[in-house]
Design a protein around this motif. Sequence first.
Motif, PDB file in Angstrom:
ATOM      1  N   LYS A 124       0.803  -1.229   0.000  1.00  0.00           N
ATOM      2  CA  LYS A 124       0.000   0.000   0.000  1.00  0.00           C
ATOM      3  C   LYS A 124       0.838   1.281   0.000  1.00  0.00           C
ATOM      4  CE  LYS A 124      -3.808  -2.503   0.609  1.00  0.00           C
ATOM      5  NZ  LYS A 124      -3.985  -3.263  -0.643  1.00  0.00           N
ATOM      6  N   LEU A 125       2.063   1.189  -0.464  1.00  0.00           N
ATOM      7  CA  LEU A 125       2.833   2.430  -0.642  1.00  0.00           C
ATOM      8  C   LEU A 125       2.275   3.144  -1.863  1.00  0.00           C
ATOM      9  CD1 LEU A 125       6.587   1.545   0.020  1.00  0.00           C
ATOM     10  CD2 LEU A 125       5.162   3.176   1.261  1.00  0.00           C
ATOM     11  N   PRO A 126       2.012   4.449  -1.755  1.00  0.00           N
ATOM     12  CA  PRO A 126       1.333   5.169  -2.832  1.00  0.00           C
ATOM     13  C   PRO A 126       2.262   5.550  -3.978  1.00  0.00           C
ATOM     14  CG  PRO A 126       1.752   6.655  -1.018  1.00  0.00           C
ATOM     15  CD  PRO A 126       2.289   5.316  -0.607  1.00  0.00           C
ATOM     16  N   VAL A 127       2.729   4.548  -4.752  1.00  0.00           N
ATOM     17  CA  VAL A 127       3.582   4.841  -5.910  1.00  0.00           C
ATOM     18  C   VAL A 127       2.958   4.237  -7.170  1.00  0.00           C
ATOM     19  CG1 VAL A 127       5.769   5.062  -4.691  1.00  0.00           C
ATOM     20  CG2 VAL A 127       4.993   2.805  -5.393  1.00  0.00           C
ATOM     21  N   GLN A 128       3.251   4.856  -8.307  1.00  0.00           N
ATOM     22  CA  GLN A 128       2.736   4.349  -9.575  1.00  0.00           C
ATOM     23  C   GLN A 128       3.781   4.449 -10.674  1.00  0.00           C
ATOM     24  OE1 GLN A 128      -1.031   6.409 -10.171  1.00  0.00           O
ATOM     25  NE2 GLN A 128      -2.029   4.425 -10.409  1.00  0.00           N
ATOM     26  N   ILE A 129       3.775   3.459 -11.548  1.00  0.00           N
ATOM     27  CA  ILE A 129       4.650   3.455 -12.719  1.00  0.00           C
ATOM     28  C   ILE A 129       4.167   4.539 -13.684  1.00  0.00           C
ATOM     29  CG2 ILE A 129       5.281   2.129 -14.773  1.00  0.00           C
ATOM     30  CD1 ILE A 129       5.046  -0.404 -12.979  1.00  0.00           C
ATOM     31  N   ILE A 130       5.097   5.369 -14.155  1.00  0.00           N
ATOM     32  CA  ILE A 130       4.674   6.379 -15.127  1.00  0.00           C
ATOM     33  C   ILE A 130       5.261   6.147 -16.519  1.00  0.00           C
ATOM     34  CG2 ILE A 130       4.186   8.195 -13.449  1.00  0.00           C
ATOM     35  CD1 ILE A 130       6.930   9.372 -14.125  1.00  0.00           C
ATOM     36  N   ALA A 131       6.386   5.453 -16.616  1.00  0.00           N
ATOM     37  CA  ALA A 131       6.962   5.216 -17.939  1.00  0.00           C
ATOM     38  C   ALA A 131       7.902   4.023 -17.906  1.00  0.00           C
ATOM     39  CB  ALA A 131       7.724   6.450 -18.424  1.00  0.00           C
ATOM     40  N   GLN A 132       8.098   3.452 -19.077  1.00  0.00           N
ATOM     41  CA  GLN A 132       9.041   2.343 -19.230  1.00  0.00           C
ATOM     42  C   GLN A 132      10.446   2.789 -18.824  1.00  0.00           C
ATOM     43  OE1 GLN A 132      10.225  -0.719 -19.261  1.00  0.00           O
ATOM     44  NE2 GLN A 132       9.029  -1.379 -21.030  1.00  0.00           N
ATOM     45  N   GLY A 133      11.235   1.857 -18.274  1.00  0.00           N
ATOM     46  CA  GLY A 133      12.612   2.192 -17.896  1.00  0.00           C
ATOM     47  C   GLY A 133      13.608   1.405 -18.718  1.00  0.00           C
ATOM     48  N   VAL A 134      13.535   0.072 -18.599  1.00  0.00           N
ATOM     49  CA  VAL A 134      14.483  -0.774 -19.320  1.00  0.00           C
ATOM     50  C   VAL A 134      13.886  -2.177 -19.442  1.00  0.00           C
ATOM     51  CG1 VAL A 134      15.781  -1.481 -17.266  1.00  0.00           C
ATOM     52  CG2 VAL A 134      16.934  -1.407 -19.468  1.00  0.00           C
ATOM     53  N   LEU A 135      14.197  -2.830 -20.572  1.00  0.00           N
ATOM     54  CA  LEU A 135      13.657  -4.159 -20.807  1.00  0.00           C
ATOM     55  C   LEU A 135      14.776  -5.185 -20.935  1.00  0.00           C
ATOM     56  CD1 LEU A 135      11.948  -1.998 -22.787  1.00  0.00           C
ATOM     57  CD2 LEU A 135      10.565  -4.016 -23.120  1.00  0.00           C
ATOM     58  N   GLY A 136      14.442  -6.454 -20.654  1.00  0.00           N
ATOM     59  CA  GLY A 136      15.365  -7.545 -20.915  1.00  0.00           C
ATOM     60  C   GLY A 136      15.515  -7.704 -22.421  1.00  0.00           C
ATOM     61  N   GLY A 137      16.441  -8.545 -22.827  1.00  0.00           N
ATOM     62  CA  GLY A 137      16.680  -8.728 -24.251  1.00  0.00           C
ATOM     63  C   GLY A 137      15.522  -9.415 -24.945  1.00  0.00           C
ATOM     64  N   THR A 138      15.584  -9.444 -26.291  1.00  0.00           N
ATOM     65  CA  THR A 138      14.532 -10.103 -27.055  1.00  0.00           C
ATOM     66  C   THR A 138      14.641 -11.616 -26.912  1.00  0.00           C
ATOM     67  OG1 THR A 138      16.006  -9.936 -28.947  1.00  0.00           O
ATOM     68  CG2 THR A 138      14.299  -8.273 -28.772  1.00  0.00           C
ATOM     69  N   GLY A 139      15.819 -12.093 -26.572  1.00  0.00           N
ATOM     70  CA  GLY A 139      16.027 -13.526 -26.371  1.00  0.00           C
ATOM     71  C   GLY A 139      17.406 -13.748 -25.780  1.00  0.00           C
ATOM     72  N   PRO A 140      17.779 -15.018 -25.517  1.00  0.00           N
ATOM     73  CA  PRO A 140      19.073 -15.305 -24.882  1.00  0.00           C
ATOM     74  C   PRO A 140      20.272 -14.708 -25.630  1.00  0.00           C
ATOM     75  CG  PRO A 140      17.705 -17.264 -24.936  1.00  0.00           C
ATOM     76  CD  PRO A 140      16.974 -16.228 -25.728  1.00  0.00           C
ATOM     77  N   ASP A 141      20.146 -14.541 -26.943  1.00  0.00           N
ATOM     78  CA  ASP A 141      21.280 -14.002 -27.707  1.00  0.00           C
ATOM     79  C   ASP A 141      21.579 -12.548 -27.377  1.00  0.00           C
ATOM     80  OD1 ASP A 141      21.634 -16.398 -28.912  1.00  0.00           O
ATOM     81  OD2 ASP A 141      20.464 -15.891 -30.716  1.00  0.00           O
ATOM     82  N   SER A 142      20.563 -11.809 -27.002  1.00  0.00           N
ATOM     83  CA  SER A 142      20.788 -10.397 -26.672  1.00  0.00           C
ATOM     84  C   SER A 142      20.655 -10.166 -25.168  1.00  0.00           C
ATOM     85  CB  SER A 142      19.803  -9.517 -27.441  1.00  0.00           C
ATOM     86  OG  SER A 142      18.481  -9.895 -27.126  1.00  0.00           O
ATOM     87  N   ALA A 143      20.953 -11.212 -24.372  1.00  0.00           N
ATOM     88  CA  ALA A 143      20.786 -11.116 -22.924  1.00  0.00           C
ATOM     89  C   ALA A 143      21.856 -10.223 -22.308  1.00  0.00           C
ATOM     90  CB  ALA A 143      20.849 -12.498 -22.300  1.00  0.00           C
ATOM     91  N   TRP A 144      21.447  -9.355 -21.378  1.00  0.00           N
ATOM     92  CA  TRP A 144      22.424  -8.547 -20.633  1.00  0.00           C
ATOM     93  C   TRP A 144      22.473  -8.986 -19.177  1.00  0.00           C
ATOM     94  CZ3 TRP A 144      20.057  -4.984 -17.129  1.00  0.00           C
ATOM     95  CH2 TRP A 144      18.697  -4.758 -17.350  1.00  0.00           C
ATOM     96  N   ASP A 145      21.900 -10.161 -18.916  1.00  0.00           N
ATOM     97  CA  ASP A 145      22.024 -10.764 -17.584  1.00  0.00           C
ATOM     98  C   ASP A 145      22.317 -12.242 -17.772  1.00  0.00           C
ATOM     99  OD1 ASP A 145      19.484 -11.688 -18.492  1.00  0.00           O
ATOM    100  OD2 ASP A 145      18.984 -12.187 -16.421  1.00  0.00           O
ATOM    101  N   GLY A 146      22.850 -12.862 -16.747  1.00  0.00           N
ATOM    102  CA  GLY A 146      23.110 -14.280 -16.827  1.00  0.00           C
ATOM    103  C   GLY A 146      23.528 -14.835 -15.482  1.00  0.00           C
TER     104      GLY A 146
END
Lengths: 251, 324
Positions: B105-127
């Motif tokens: 119940k913290l009064p916060v809301q998403i207002i815009a996109q920030g960052v997305l994961g890659g389209t698939g394992p080939d473009s992954a920036w995490d592992g």
Amino acid sequence: MLPWLGIAFMIGLGELLTRTEMISSRHFPPPSEMFAALADELTTAEFWTAVGNTMQGWALGLAIACAIAIPVGIVIGSSSLLYRSVRAVIEFLRPIPSVALIPLAVLIWGSGLESKVFLAAFAATWPLLMQTLYGVQDVDPVATDTARSFGFGRGQRLLHVTLPSAVPYIATGVRISAAVALILAVTAELVIGSPGLGREINIARQSEAVDIMYALIAVTGLLGWGVNIVFARVERRVLHWHPSQRVEVAK
Amino acid sequence: MLRRWLVLAFACAMLVGACGGDDDSGGGGGGDSNEVTTLKVGVIPIADVAPLYLGMEKGYFKDENLEIEPQLAEGGAAIVPAVVSGDYQLGFSNVTSLVIATSKKLPVQIIAQGVLGGTGPDSAWDGVVVPKGSKIKEPKDFEGASVAVNTLNNIGPLVMNESMDKAGADYTKIKYVEVPFPEMNAALEAGRVDAAWEVEPAFSGGKAAGGTAIMHPYEETAPNLTVATYFASKDYIAKNTDVVERFKRAIEKSLDYAQQNPDEVRKVIGTYTEIPAEVLDKITLPQWKADLNEPTIQMNIDLSKKFGFIEEEPSLDDMIWRGE
């Protein structure tokens, strides 16, 4: 000469441990690389702004601590009734680590300079207050009685007997508090992200730029060292008349 | 002589500090779009927030009469309270933290996109990186292993658990250990953990040190997973709807620009981090685009519930501000 030997030994040891990979040089750079990174940092405006921000927080924190601790210490120390009644409160507040008050500071003052100054001032107040208390209470009773029998009033006794006797204690307290305030200023920057050296250390850490990170850490050490030297010199000059300093000079 | 220089250096430093110190222009700012509104945005000094800096450089925020003052915080955990208390007007946070916050119940809301994961394992920036010579070869091998994550009960374990589940492995047998990203590779090398879930630049560092990425949890949980977003407090949104709309327009333009200009992104990252240039050239950049990809936010809510991070599921409508 001897201090330089000690420093050279430490640097040499660091170089040896990292060059032989006894400590992974990827995670702890050899001192030579640290100094190279430091030399680069010294040429950037960001670095000097960060140093300025840190010193600003430190100076304000220390000034506030002095403005609170010295008068309060003198007042409380001069009255045994007052001393006994507030002692429990002081002994309760004194051991609270300033760092534990970070959430409170952020809540009230946000993440900027005010929080940093509050934390530095809070931490720096206690050693100085205790030193002032001891100093005021350590006045030679014979001197006080003599002054009283000569008809000195309360104010005069404070000015001519108590204060001169307490000043060396206070000076030591200020020197201790100066170091404490610096530690807390950097800590606040590290944890809250107020502008300053601590924040720069954190940015370097997040970027895995270990050479810059340790170079900046070394700078905080150097600042503390510089602060201590300056205060020790001032102390010696201001208190040149006091027996404790005369002994030191005679050495 | 030395002493005099020291004194001079101190004096200069104090002066610089005093001049640069007045960042107290807390922008609450009214609704008039003709006057410049200053926004303090809580961010972490990592690649994810490059579009914000790029947008500042390109003048996208200036076009909307906004001045951005990025506030570099130690971690996401410090940003949410600062936004709720009004110290920052906006913040950047991963979606799971916001799901947990909204559920509490913290009064916060998403207002815009920030960052997305890659389209698939080939473009992954995490592992999930294992050190050289590790016996861990496939997801099943993580059963009984200790895995470093930057925060327990947050997005790291969330995507790791889900990827394990999808691969038919038992995620409940993983022992999660909390290690900050910058220290993960040191922990791996010292053998304090069996594996580490890393993002850039630690991810590149781990692989360069001879490590192997076994899984890519963001991308395996869902392609184009919304990882983090910009958010504000409900109170701020209600009182400054116009400002929030302007920010949303500017940041969305910045996100698209960043996605199309990776070279400029690498350059701008160098301005607010200390990532060495040679590392910057090699890291896999995250994905940015304006679309919030709401189904993956819903997925984040469902998974937070599934793994017991929250008890009550917030609704998407409660979590996301969609304009007037």
